[in-house]
Enzyme design. Structure first.
Site, PDB file in Angstrom:
ATOM      1  N   PHE A 391       0.967  -1.232  -0.049  1.00 13.89           N
ATOM      2  CA  PHE A 391       0.121  -0.088  -0.099  1.00 13.89           C
ATOM      3  C   PHE A 391       0.792   1.217   0.048  1.00 13.89           C
ATOM      4  O   PHE A 391       1.921   1.365   0.644  1.00 13.89           O
ATOM      5  CB  PHE A 391      -0.788   0.218   1.244  1.00 13.89           C
ATOM      6  CG  PHE A 391      -2.043  -1.016   1.360  1.00 13.89           C
ATOM      7  CD1 PHE A 391      -3.031  -0.575   0.833  1.00 13.89           C
ATOM      8  CD2 PHE A 391      -1.742  -2.293   1.798  1.00 13.89           C
ATOM      9  CE1 PHE A 391      -4.196  -1.772   0.513  1.00 13.89           C
ATOM     10  CE2 PHE A 391      -2.721  -3.248   1.896  1.00 13.89           C
ATOM     11  CZ  PHE A 391      -4.160  -3.049   1.267  1.00 13.89           C
ATOM     12  N   ASP A 392       0.692   2.394  -0.615  1.00 15.96           N
ATOM     13  CA  ASP A 392       0.980   3.334  -0.594  1.00 15.96           C
ATOM     14  C   ASP A 392       0.285   4.157   0.710  1.00 15.96           C
ATOM     15  O   ASP A 392      -0.913   3.772   1.239  1.00 15.96           O
ATOM     16  CB  ASP A 392       0.680   4.496  -1.892  1.00 15.96           C
ATOM     17  CG  ASP A 392       1.014   5.955  -1.815  1.00 15.96           C
ATOM     18  OD1 ASP A 392       1.987   6.062  -1.173  1.00 15.96           O
ATOM     19  OD2 ASP A 392       0.353   6.598  -1.948  1.00 15.96           O
ATOM     20  N   LYS A 393       0.724   5.119   1.406  1.00 14.79           N
ATOM     21  CA  LYS A 393       0.219   5.923   2.509  1.00 14.79           C
ATOM     22  C   LYS A 393      -0.629   6.597   2.013  1.00 14.79           C
ATOM     23  O   LYS A 393      -1.903   6.584   2.205  1.00 14.79           O
ATOM     24  CB  LYS A 393       1.054   6.053   3.409  1.00 14.79           C
ATOM     25  CG  LYS A 393       0.658   6.805   4.930  1.00 14.79           C
ATOM     26  CD  LYS A 393       1.713   7.109   5.910  1.00 14.79           C
ATOM     27  CE  LYS A 393       2.360   8.535   5.512  1.00 14.79           C
ATOM     28  NZ  LYS A 393       1.712   9.688   5.580  1.00 14.79           N
TER      29      LYS A 393
END
Lengths: 718, 239
Positions: A391-393
């Site tokens: 995941f990207d944040k």
């Protein structure tokens, strides 16, 4: 129906929408005779009488076939050797039964054999050899031999073969066409959003024309409740526009003169005059539909099935002719015809040709109903076996920021200066700072040459003092200004978040002097926790890959109990993905625009915030409404799809491999072969339909979303 | 055959049971007709379609029974076994209808791609439409029908099986036509009474069939001779 020229230009079946090879624009093409038949039955608008007639035709054929069946049972009940030596009454009855069979099967031949023959001849004219041709020849031969035997008054009759084969083939294909129609329903739902006719404004007044006749630059009038027919720019008027279908955005957007409209969106409440900017067929929605259609076409397993189908037809042709010849030579003409016919009838190219595309269509349609757009059919396969979900944040697990606190000697000036830089960026931190300035009524200071430094921040020139102004990550700012600066005291933590000991989120520097520090609070996306937990429960390992500072990433990762890597530049993300990629593949979930390289390099890129322009998407999958809760569901769907495709292919290969040799032995009655073929096609259609309609691969993110949101609230990371 | 009057009776009275499923179809058939005469004409064709399907199913079942007899004749008296199966089935159906056995809820008809076509036929203007609608109605699943088909299978002769189902089908005609013409010819109480009689009529048919089956269950005995066309010899199933 399998074409012998698979390289032809693909187009869609006029009835079910599945791809057909070798179409032309001027005549409707069908993917199989079932679709042709079903299309004739359901044809609406003016063709009603014909539809009736097709239906009656099928019904009458069934009626006559049932009669033939009864006579056949009667003939089959005839004790052997008694026909000649039995009573005169019995002999007369059997003779009558044979003639009655002839009488009743002739209409069936005309009613059902007619369309089949028409189809076969049409394909021959286009230079394609189909199994339908063999089918028609076989049926005609069976009928001819039987008629001859009836005329002679001796020998077996096979009228029931002709009737049953025709009936089974027609009914089977009709049902198959219905099934296909259902699997592609989702796409047609989308297409139905485009109106057929539009109001064209001309200098002489308003007239209604077909959408296809509209060109770029034409002016149209749109009334409340109408769908936008093609991409356009508003000339006058204001209206709330429902863009859910194209962008997934559930809140209607208010648009006025100069704003652009996407095709397929809905004008909710205002009257608009618009200028067309995209020719019909080239609008946003059509490009979206095209992207989805291509997804099926480019699938690897689809190409495999096509390759097999390319040699399948010639093989069946050879086997059928050889079977007929051998049995003819050994046991006579009737045995030859029956055995050859059984081979043709039992072979099921449909199952081979449909095994993959039907399952993919079903899955893609199903995903589309949940605003999940899959652009690559193979993505399901890769998603099903992915081992890592990264995941990207920012913008993915978190939705946005707000300015929690700032520290500066001249707060107002610092905030106005920061806003001057921040308004040039769409980054969430920038948005939060700009919003805070707006809330405090501060006008942003005008700066020149404002530009974004990827992964670092923003910089610009302040002409008043002829210095460079920077807003961005402390690492970058401190490096740019010299690392000896200690202002502001970044290690100072905010009460209540002691475990993070978070430094400030970003710094503002004027020249080489740091003048302000900003602490931003990050809000976690409501369903993110449920989504991550759901993915972990499905055996996938999740990881957080972020370009943000370690402390902030750690804080978010801790909430989700995820391993994390921070401070990654775009190239570092690619490296991290390459490192994680084992045998099972990596899924990257991120922002559609900012994370484009990572999304493209992962085995499956899942994007949020894709925007309406499909051609700019770099991801295989797009969550149109940014709902992460759909992720576990999507993994389930991908696994179910992958399973269905494997089963379908296994069945199609296994069935044909087992049944064709069996039929070649001459042991299978053609009527039984027809029933088996129908069952095989229906199996493939049925499993795919189950995929399209079954609600079993679901998760409960939406049920728990509220609870998850309540438990998380706002995450303080600074 | 001794059962035939009983079969007719089962059909006539058992139709009270049929009306639950097929009554609405009969009403739909009648809905399009302007006068009761026209309606009667349509109802007649609708029932003819049904009876035709029953006849085909009957001959199919009988042929199946005969084929089994031909294959397994040396080892078992198939007609007798089939008569036992049919008897058991009919008794259970009768007891269910009489309310002696508890009835399970019936699920809805599964969504079928042909449903729209069937609906169009029911309301179709042409006589052929109504006839075809009747023909397809005959294919709808029905416990009573299966019982009768088992009975037809046990006859061992295509013609006898066909006759069995035609007689049964004809028995259902009056009630179906009455239902199609307006339904309210008989009051609810009368219908319930008829229903009860019909149920026991079914049980009786079943018992007769059971008795016939039990009587024939002497191993290796000659199967009962049927019509002149279906002798007692084992039969080959087609070419």
């Amino acid at each position: 129906m399998i074409s012998t020229r698979p390289a032809d230009r693909p187009c869609a079946c006029h009835y079910c929408g599945l791809p057909v090879v070798g179409g032309s624009a001027d005549e409707p093409r069908f993917c199989c005779s079932g679709c042709r038949f079903a299309s004739a039955i359901t044809a609406a608008g003016g063709a009603d009488a014909q539809a009736r007639w097709m239906m009656t035709r099928l019904g009458i054929a069934i009626f006559f076939s049932m009669n033939v069946m009864v006579f056949t049972f009667l003939l089959w009940s005839q004790p052997e050797g008694e026909a000649a030596g039995g009573t005169a009454a019995a002999a007369a009855l059997y003779g009558l039964a044979r003639h009655a069979s002839l009488l009743f099967s002739a209409p069936v031949l005309l009613l059902l054999g007619g369309p089949l023959a028409e189809n076969a001849v049409g394909e021959v004219r286009r230079g394609r050899l189909t199994l339908d041709l063999l089918l028609v020849i076989g049926v005609a031969a069976a009928f001819g031999l039987s008629a001859y035997a009836t005329w002679l008054g001796e020998g077996h009759v096979y009228f029931e073969v002709a009737c049953m084969v025709l009936l089974a083939v027609t009914l089977g294909r009709w049902l198959e066409a219905q099934g296909k129609l259902q699997t592609t329903a989702a796409l047609r739902d989308l297409e139905s959003l485009l109106p057929d006719r539009v109001r064209l404004l001309t200098p002489s007044g308003e007239c209604e024309v077909a959408l296809a006749d509209v060109g770029v630059g034409d002016r149209l009038r749109l009334l409340p409740g109408e769908h936008v027919p093609t991409d356009a720019v508003i000339r006058s008027g204001t209206a709330a526009i429902d863009e859910r279908t194209v962008t997934g955005e559930s809140e209607p957007a208010v648009k006025g003169a100069g704003d652009s409209l996407h095709s397929g969106t809905t004008n909710l409440d205002g009257e608009l005059v618009v200028d067309v900017v995209a020719a019909p067929g080239a609008g946003t929605l059509e490009r979206l539909i095209e992207a989805v259609s291509t997804a099926v076409e480019t699938s690897g397993s689809r190409r495999l099935a096509d390759r097999v189908a390319a040699w399948f037809l010639p093989l069946v042709l050879v086997v059928a002719v050889a079977t007929a010849a051998v049995h003819w030579w050994r046991s006579g003409a009737a045995a030859g015809v029956l055995a050859g016919l059984a081979v043709v009838v039992v072979s099921c190219p449909c199952a081979l040709g449909l095994a993959t595309p039907l399952a993919l269509w079903a899955a893609i349609g199903r995903a589309m109903r949940r605003h999940v757009l899959v652009r690559d059919g193979d993505a399901f396969e890769r998603l099903a076996r992915a081992g890592w979900i990264c995941f990207d944040k920012t913008g993915t697990l978190t939705t946005g920021c707000r300015l929690e606190r700032m520290s500066a000697t001249e707060p107002d000036e610092a905030l106005a200066m920061a806003a001057g830089l921040a308004r040039g960026s769409t980054h969430l931190a920038s948005a939060a700072i700009a919003a805070a300035a707006g809330e405090q009524g501060l006008a942003a200071i005008d700066l020149e040459d404002v530009r974004s430094i990827p992964g670092c921040g923003m910089e610009g020139r302040w002409s008043v003092r002829e210095v460079t102004v920077r807003l961005g990550s402390p690492r970058w700012i401190l490096a740019a200004c010299g690392t000896d600066q200690t202002w502001p005291r970044c290690a100072e933590s905010i009460a209540g978040t002691d475990e993070t000991a978070a430094p400030c989120s970003c710094l503002l520097a004027v020249g080489d002097q740091v003048v302000a520090g900003f602490w931003l609070a990050e809000e976690v996306r409501p369903v993110a926790a449920a989504a991550v937990a759901g993915l972990q429960a499905r055996g996938a390992e999740a990881m957080l890959l972020s370009g943000d500072q370690a402390a902030r990433v750690a804080a978010v990762a801790m909430r989700f109990d995820l391993p994390w890597r921070a401070g990654l530049m775009p190239a570092d993300k690619l490296a991290a993905i390459a490192e994680l990629r084992g045998s099972r593949g990596v899924v990257m979930v991120g922002d559609g625009i900012n994370d484009a390289p990572a999304l493209a390099s992962a085995d499956v890129g899942v994007a949020l915030g894709c925007g309406a322009d499909v051609s700019r998407w770099s991801a295989d999958v797009c969550l149109l409404d940014d709902d992460l809760g759909n992720l576990p569901w999507l993994v389930d769907l991908a696994r179910a799809t992958s399973r269905t495709i494997r089963w379908n292919l296994l069945w199609a290969f296994g069935y044909n491999a087992a049944c064709i040799p069996l039929a070649a032995t001459g042991l299978v009655h053609p009527a039984v072969a027809a029933a088996a073929m129908v069952a095989s096609s229906l199996f493939v259609v049925g499993t795919s339909l189950r995929l399209a309609n079954d609600e079993s691969p679901t998760t409960e993110p939406h049920a728990t979303a509220g609870a998850a949101a309540a438990s998380q609230g706002v995450e303080l990371v600074a | 055959m001794i059962e035939w009057p009983l079969i007719l009776g089962s059909g006539m009275l058992g139709a009270a049971h049929c009306l639950g499923m097929c009554g609405p179809f009969a009403l739909a058939v009648g809905a399009a007709s302007p006068t009761w005469r026209a309606n009667l004409w349509r109802q007649g064709w609708y029932s003819a379609g049904r009876v035709f399907t029953y006849a085909v199913l009957g001959s199919t079942a009988a042929f199946g029974g005969r084929w089994l007899t031909g294959r397994l004749g040396p080892w078992a008296n198939i007609p007798a076994l089939l008569a036992l199966v049919a008897g058991g089935f009919l008794v259970v159906q009768g007891l269910l209808a009489a309310g002696v056995l508890p009835r399970k809820g019936v699920g809805g008809i599964a969504a079928c791609p042909g449903a729209a076509a069937f609906k169009a036929l029911l309301g179709g203007r042409a006589t052929s439409d109504v006839f075809l609608a009747g023909l397809f109605t005959g294919l709808l699943p029905c416990g009573l029908l299966y019982g009768m088909l088992a009975l037809a299978a046990s006859t061992g002769s295509v013609l006898a099986g066909l006759a069995t189902m035609v007689i049964f089908g004809l028995g259902t005609v009056p009630a179906m036509i009455a239902a199609g013409l307006g339904g309210s010819v008989l009051g609810v109480a009368t219908r319930q009474r008829i229903h009860a009689v019909a149920a026991w009529c079914l049980v009786l048919t079943g018992v007769v069939s059971l008795a016939r089956g039990a009587g024939g269950l002497s191993w290796g005995s000659e199967p009962a001779p049927g019509c002149p066309f279906c002798g007692p010899e084992p039969i080959q199933a087609g070419p």
